[in-house]
Design an enzyme around this catalytic site. Structure first.
Site, PDB file in Angstrom:
ATOM      1  N   ALA A   1       0.826  -1.207   0.000  1.00 19.74           N
ATOM      2  CA  ALA A   1       0.000   0.000   0.000  1.00 19.74           C
ATOM      3  C   ALA A   1       0.858   1.253   0.000  1.00 19.74           C
ATOM      4  O   ALA A   1       1.970   1.271   0.546  1.00 19.74           O
ATOM      5  CB  ALA A   1      -0.919   0.002   1.221  1.00 19.74           C
TER       6      ALA A   1
ATOM      7  N   GLU B   1       0.092 -10.010  -2.129  1.00 19.33           N
ATOM      8  CA  GLU B   1      -1.312 -10.401  -2.218  1.00 19.33           C
ATOM      9  C   GLU B   1      -1.783 -10.364  -3.675  1.00 19.33           C
ATOM     10  O   GLU B   1      -2.555 -11.222  -4.118  1.00 19.33           O
ATOM     11  CB  GLU B   1      -2.170  -9.487  -1.344  1.00 19.33           C
ATOM     12  CG  GLU B   1      -1.972  -9.745   0.141  1.00 19.33           C
ATOM     13  CD  GLU B   1      -2.764  -8.814   1.019  1.00 19.33           C
ATOM     14  OE1 GLU B   1      -3.532  -9.303   1.862  1.00 19.33           O
ATOM     15  OE2 GLU B   1      -2.616  -7.581   0.869  1.00 19.33           O
TER      16      GLU B   1
ATOM     17  N   GLU C   1       2.736  -7.202   7.193  1.00 18.14           N
ATOM     18  CA  GLU C   1       1.849  -6.226   7.821  1.00 18.14           C
ATOM     19  C   GLU C   1       1.908  -6.207   9.343  1.00 18.14           C
ATOM     20  O   GLU C   1       1.671  -5.170   9.966  1.00 18.14           O
ATOM     21  CB  GLU C   1       0.395  -6.463   7.370  1.00 18.14           C
ATOM     22  CG  GLU C   1       0.092  -6.031   5.946  1.00 18.14           C
ATOM     23  CD  GLU C   1       0.400  -7.082   4.910  1.00 18.14           C
ATOM     24  OE1 GLU C   1      -0.004  -6.925   3.759  1.00 18.14           O
ATOM     25  OE2 GLU C   1       1.075  -8.089   5.262  1.00 18.14           O
TER      26      GLU C   1
ATOM     27  N   GLY D   1       0.599  -5.882   0.163  1.00 14.49           N
ATOM     28  CA  GLY D   1      -0.367  -5.935  -0.931  1.00 14.49           C
ATOM     29  C   GLY D   1       0.235  -6.347  -2.249  1.00 14.49           C
ATOM     30  O   GLY D   1      -0.462  -6.886  -3.121  1.00 14.49           O
TER      31      GLY D   1
END
Length: 309
Positions: free
Chosen positions: A131, A179, A199, A176
């Site tokens: 992010a 991901e 995270e 992310g």
């Protein structure tokens, strides 16, 4: 009963896909002027995707260049390369990148001429750092939840593309970024690339599917260890864990994983396109149900292939 439910569910999915394919040509033509570009397959490497001159690699700070989508031509027609292009932000996931990727995924999904998709980075040494924390720091607290939901929805849509998707990880894929790669069918990484769901270092958890997809890929105990420890692994270790399909030695151009992904896409290209899509659907849906229902899904997919011969 389980088999009947499986068949009904699959019929609904197949009808939806058929409806999407019906409008593919019109939508593809309408979008071709704004976001679609063509690159000759013979020059289709990561450096070529970035090249604006005969020999130099240059980047634009314009937000419209945050994502570059290339529909290859010639012998590579059917291969789409989606390139993340925010080098100054390490390809961090921003509002604009989410918007552009969502549009690109929607266009690809509805184009029945697409046979495979490669997700890669156009910035050297990085796949995606996760992010965009600088942008998030400027968000009002009420904006954070909706943004994470949009990012999660984007990654879900990427995972739901009907054709094979390959993540080419030539640099760090964190949070992310990993991901996003986990939503792809196949992952190829350079030996030197670092990957991890880190995270918990920030006192949060993966919020775009990481807690669900990582255990499905490498197993529950291994996934727990990596997430709990916020550990990043290199490409060689990721391959040992089953996190990536292939680990390759990085080259001087920094695009070894991309080139291996392109070679794999070329292997997929000549195979029956409907068969490939139905095989993906049967595997993906079958893994979420019991064996009896999974076999019913396979039967329905096999019938769909026969109908289209």
């Amino acid at each position: 009963m389980a088999a009947l439910v499986g068949r009904r569910t699959l019929v609904q999915l197949l009808r939806l896909q058929a409806a999407e394919r019906d409008g593919a040509g019109r939508l593809g033509a309408a979008c071709s002027g704004s976001r679609h570009y063509v690159l000759s397959g013979k020059a289709a490497n990561a450096s070529a995707l970035n090249r604006t001159g005969p020999a130099s690699r240059q980047y634009s700070s314009d937000s419209k260049d945050d994502l570059r989508v290339r529909y290859l031509d010639g012998e590579d027609a059917g291969i789409v390369v989606v390139g993340l292009n925010r080098p100054k932000a390490k390809n961090a996931i921003s509002k604009n990148l989410v918007k552009m990727m969502y549009e690109a995924v929607e266009d690809i999904k509805k184009n029945n001429k697409v046979r495979s998709v490669i997700l890669c980075s156009l910035a050297p040494g990085i796949f995606c750092a996760g992010a965009d924390l600088k942008e998030r720091a400027k968000m009002h607290q009420s904006e954070v939840g909706p943004f994470v939901s949009k990012a999660r929805a984007l990654i879900t849509e990427l995972g739901n593309l009907p054709m094979p998707t390959i993540a080419a990880i030539d640099g760090a894929a964190l949070g992310g970024g990993l991901e996003m790669a986990l939503a792809c069918d196949i992952r190829i990484a350079a030996n030197s690339a670092k990957m991890g769901l880190v995270e918990t270092k920030l006192a949060i958890i993966p919020g775009a599917g990481g807690t669900q997809r990582l255990p499905r890929v490498i197993g529950i105990p291994q996934a727990k260890e990596l997430i709990f420890a916020a550990r990043a692994v290199d490409g060689a270790e990721a391959c040992r864990l089953g996190l990536v399909n292939h680990s390759v030695e990085q080259n001087d151009s920094g695009d070894a994983a991309y080139l291996r992904a392109l070679a794999l896409a070329r292997e997929i290209n000549p195979q029956g396109p409907i068969a490939i899509r139905m095989a993906k659907l049967a595997i993906n849906q079958g893994m979420e149900v019991d064996l009896s229902t999974g076999l019913a899904i396979e039967e329905a997919c096999y019938a769909q292939v026969r109908l289209n011969k």
